[in-house]
Design a protein around this motif. Structure first.
Motif, short mmCIF file in Angstrom:
data_model
loop_
_atom_site.label_atom_id
_atom_site.label_comp_id
_atom_site.label_asym_id
_atom_site.label_seq_id
_atom_site.Cartn_x
_atom_site.Cartn_y
_atom_site.Cartn_z
N ILE A 51 0.86 -1.19 0.00
CA ILE A 51 0.00 0.00 0.00
C ILE A 51 0.89 1.24 0.00
CG2 ILE A 51 -1.96 -1.09 1.13
CD1 ILE A 51 -1.00 -0.08 3.77
N GLU A 52 0.30 2.38 -0.31
CA GLU A 52 1.07 3.63 -0.39
C GLU A 52 0.70 4.55 0.77
OE1 GLU A 52 1.37 5.65 -4.11
OE2 GLU A 52 1.16 3.79 -5.26
N VAL A 53 1.72 4.99 1.49
CA VAL A 53 1.54 5.90 2.63
C VAL A 53 2.54 7.04 2.50
CG1 VAL A 53 1.46 6.11 5.14
CG2 VAL A 53 0.85 3.94 4.06
N GLU A 92 9.74 15.67 17.61
CA GLU A 92 9.16 15.40 18.93
C GLU A 92 7.82 16.09 19.14
OE1 GLU A 92 11.88 16.25 22.03
OE2 GLU A 92 13.30 14.67 21.46
N THR A 93 7.60 17.20 18.47
CA THR A 93 6.35 17.94 18.64
C THR A 93 5.75 18.25 17.27
OG1 THR A 93 7.53 20.06 18.66
CG2 THR A 93 7.12 18.99 20.79
N GLY A 94 4.48 18.67 17.31
CA GLY A 94 3.79 19.00 16.06
C GLY A 94 2.89 17.86 15.62
N LYS A 95 1.83 18.19 14.91
CA LYS A 95 0.91 17.18 14.41
C LYS A 95 1.57 16.34 13.33
CE LYS A 95 -3.71 16.61 12.40
NZ LYS A 95 -4.93 17.32 11.93
N LEU A 96 1.48 15.03 13.45
CA LEU A 96 2.02 14.11 12.45
C LEU A 96 0.88 13.31 11.83
CD1 LEU A 96 5.14 12.52 14.19
CD2 LEU A 96 5.13 14.32 12.46
N GLN A 97 0.98 13.00 10.55
CA GLN A 97 0.02 12.10 9.95
C GLN A 97 0.66 11.38 8.77
OE1 GLN A 97 -2.51 15.87 8.57
NE2 GLN A 97 -3.39 13.97 7.80
N TYR A 98 0.33 10.10 8.67
CA TYR A 98 0.81 9.25 7.59
C TYR A 98 -0.42 8.86 6.78
CZ TYR A 98 5.18 9.12 10.16
OH TYR A 98 6.35 9.47 10.80
N VAL A 99 -0.55 9.52 5.61
CA VAL A 99 -1.79 9.46 4.83
C VAL A 99 -1.77 8.25 3.90
CG1 VAL A 99 -3.27 10.71 3.23
CG2 VAL A 99 -1.92 11.97 4.93
N LEU A 100 -2.85 7.50 3.92
CA LEU A 100 -3.01 6.35 3.03
C LEU A 100 -3.52 6.82 1.68
CD1 LEU A 100 -3.16 3.21 2.63
CD2 LEU A 100 -5.55 3.39 3.35
N LYS A 101 -2.83 6.44 0.62
CA LYS A 101 -3.28 6.76 -0.73
C LYS A 101 -4.10 5.59 -1.27
CE LYS A 101 -1.71 7.87 -5.40
NZ LYS A 101 -0.53 8.07 -6.29
N GLU A 102 -5.30 5.90 -1.73
CA GLU A 102 -6.17 4.86 -2.25
C GLU A 102 -5.79 4.52 -3.69
OE1 GLU A 102 -10.31 5.50 -1.80
OE2 GLU A 102 -10.20 5.97 0.34
N PRO A 112 -8.16 6.47 6.71
CA PRO A 112 -7.52 7.41 5.77
C PRO A 112 -6.11 7.81 6.20
CG PRO A 112 -9.18 8.53 7.10
CD PRO A 112 -9.33 7.06 7.37
N ASN A 113 -5.85 7.79 7.49
CA ASN A 113 -4.51 8.04 8.03
C ASN A 113 -4.12 6.83 8.87
OD1 ASN A 113 -3.92 11.04 7.36
ND2 ASN A 113 -5.98 11.07 8.22
#
Length: 336
Positions: A51-53, A92-102, A112-113
């Motif tokens: 899958i793609e992230v 160490e700080t800040g919003k993180l997200q690893y987005v799934l590509k459909e 979705p993340n």
């Protein structure tokens, strides 16, 4: 005489045809060396997909059930040089997200993340309240289960409700008698009351905003489960978390062995919330080639059945970790 011969024959080792035991052993060894490994490789290869992230292709455990050996083998094969200490470390700080590509190959229904981290969620005052309440639970004569050797050397307590190996949802055995004394039950309820008041609402907000499809499943499941456990929840309302999750796994320390959470739902996320005052214990994710720092005050949501994970060592201090999740049986039965 016939009876004696029958008894003698019955005591002899049974062999197939004229094969001796040494011949059978040689054949078995030869088969393992030449064919068994290939057969096992084929079996394991069907349990993963690509899958793609965040723009990268990663390996996902999509059909692995309760087979920790399969997970271990795949990780050792695909990531032979992985070392949790040398994995690239996220900020160490800040919003993180690893987005799934459909894509056409993406399994339907995945979040979705696959990973999200939220900053400044738990205030220092709440952190102190949770630690104090947990100490009261420990002092009340709490009974711990055995540690899961596939995860950690330290045990985790599962509080709330689930449907694992049951025909209907139940209050977990760790939450109640006979596993726990009345004094321990009271302390557990006091601890969970704080989780319900200060942690569950935050998790609910993130769930609803960032994972709306998964949140909908949770609410449908909660409607059924709260009805089936109406009597239990009336007696102990602290065991009902409002549907964002049904079970709280709590432990001290870290889960230092790479694993996946087999009881989770692959189309859902679990929330990890640390408490205490500590350094270290990053969330290590070999498939994503990263380790995510999680300090007290932060919350991480991730797909714990798709992504193999563990924690790096605790460098200093005391760490109490809560994993808020819903088992796959509950969602399969009541969340559709």
């Amino acid at each position: 005489m016939a009876s004696t011969r029958s008894q003698t024959k019955a005591n002899l080792p049974k062999l197939r045809g004229n094969r001796s035991s040494s011949y059978s052993k040689r054949r078995g060894t030869k088969w393992v060396a030449k064919k068994a490994h290939k057969s096992i490789e084929q079996k394991w290869s069907k349990k993963t997909t690509t899958i793609e992230v965040n723009g990268d292709s990663i390996l996902g455990f999509v059909r692995v059930k309760t087979d920790s050996n399969a997970v271990k083998h795949i990780l050792e094969t695909e990531f032979p040089d992985v070392n949790t200490a040398t994995l690239p470390r996220a900020p160490e700080t800040g919003k993180l997200q690893y987005v799934l590509k459909e894509t056409e190959a993406t399994p339907e229904g995945l979040p979705p993340n696959l990973v999200m981290r939220f900053d400044n969620v738990i205030k220092p005052r709440i952190n102190d309240l949770v630690v104090k309440a947990w100490d009261e639970v420990l002092n009340a004569g709490l009974t711990f289960p055995k540690a899961d050797p596939n995860r950690s050397a330290t045990p985790a307590l599962h509080l709330g409700a689930w449907s694992i190996n049951q025909s209907k949802p139940i209050i977990t055995a760790h939450s109640r008698a006979p596993a726990q004394s009345k004094e321990a039950e009271i302390a557990i309820d006091k601890f969970l009351k704080i989780i319900n008041k200060y942690v569950a609402p935050m998790v609910t907000t993130f769930f609803k905003n960032e994972f709306p499809v998964q949140y909908g499943r949770q609410q449908r499941a909660h409607e059924h489960v709260s009805h089936k456990l109406r009597e239990e929840f009336t007696k102990r309302p602290e065991l009902d978390f409002g549907g964002a999750f049904f079970t709280v796994a709590v432990k001290e320390g870290s889960s230092e062995r790479i694993h996946i959470d087999f009881n989770d739902d692959i189309k859902n996320v679990a929330f990890v919330v640390p408490f205490g005052d500590f350094t270290g214990a990053d969330l290590c994710l070999p498939q994503l080639n990263t380790r995510v720092p999680i300090s007290a005050g932060q919350v991480v949501a991730f797909d714990a059945k798709l992504l193999a994970h563990c924690s790096s060592p605790i460098i200093s201090g005391r760490r109490i970790i809560l994993t808020l999740f819903t088992d796959y049986v509950t969602l399969k039965r009541y969340g559709q």
